[in-house]
Design a protein around this motif. Sequence first.
Motif, PDB file in Angstrom:
ATOM      1  N   GLY A  43       0.818  -1.212   0.000  1.00 44.43           N
ATOM      2  CA  GLY A  43       0.000   0.000   0.000  1.00 44.43           C
ATOM      3  C   GLY A  43       0.845   1.251   0.000  1.00 44.43           C
ATOM      4  N   ALA A  44       1.942   1.219   0.741  1.00 47.61           N
ATOM      5  CA  ALA A  44       2.831   2.381   0.795  1.00 47.61           C
ATOM      6  C   ALA A  44       3.460   2.633  -0.567  1.00 47.61           C
ATOM      7  N   ALA A  45       3.897   1.581  -1.245  1.00 52.02           N
ATOM      8  CA  ALA A  45       4.543   1.740  -2.546  1.00 52.02           C
ATOM      9  C   ALA A  45       3.568   2.274  -3.584  1.00 52.02           C
ATOM     10  N   ARG A  46       2.315   1.825  -3.537  1.00 60.58           N
ATOM     11  CA  ARG A  46       1.317   2.305  -4.503  1.00 60.58           C
ATOM     12  C   ARG A  46       1.022   3.795  -4.332  1.00 60.58           C
ATOM     13  N   ASP A  47       1.146   4.308  -3.131  1.00 66.77           N
ATOM     14  CA  ASP A  47       0.848   5.718  -2.859  1.00 66.77           C
ATOM     15  C   ASP A  47       2.087   6.613  -2.837  1.00 66.77           C
ATOM     16  N   LEU A  48       3.266   6.043  -3.016  1.00 71.43           N
ATOM     17  CA  LEU A  48       4.502   6.808  -2.918  1.00 71.43           C
ATOM     18  C   LEU A  48       4.663   7.734  -4.117  1.00 71.43           C
ATOM     19  N   LYS A  49       4.964   8.975  -3.861  1.00 67.37           N
ATOM     20  CA  LYS A  49       5.194   9.979  -4.904  1.00 67.37           C
ATOM     21  C   LYS A  49       6.677  10.018  -5.251  1.00 67.37           C
ATOM     22  N   GLN A  50       7.015  10.653  -6.361  1.00 66.10           N
ATOM     23  CA  GLN A  50       8.412  10.815  -6.732  1.00 66.10           C
ATOM     24  C   GLN A  50       9.134  11.639  -5.664  1.00 66.10           C
TER      25      GLN A  50
END
Length: 77
Positions: A43-50
Amino acid sequence: MGLYFFRISHGKYCGVSDPDFDVVDRNAAWAEMTKVCGDLIGGAARDLKQNAEWQVELLDQAKEPVFRIRLVAETLD
């Protein structure tokens, strides 16, 4: 036995887990941390921004960091 907490940081959000948990030693604390982190990382990776960072820290009873796992997104030019 040791009393531990999790602290999750993502951007402006930072929160400490409640309730705390007991484990028998640092190795058991590391095992629990990697299990919890594994459950959260998708879930964290899917929401991580550049150029952003997500991290989980394991805190001791004094709420001082013992272990840290970080996920860092970097834009390379």
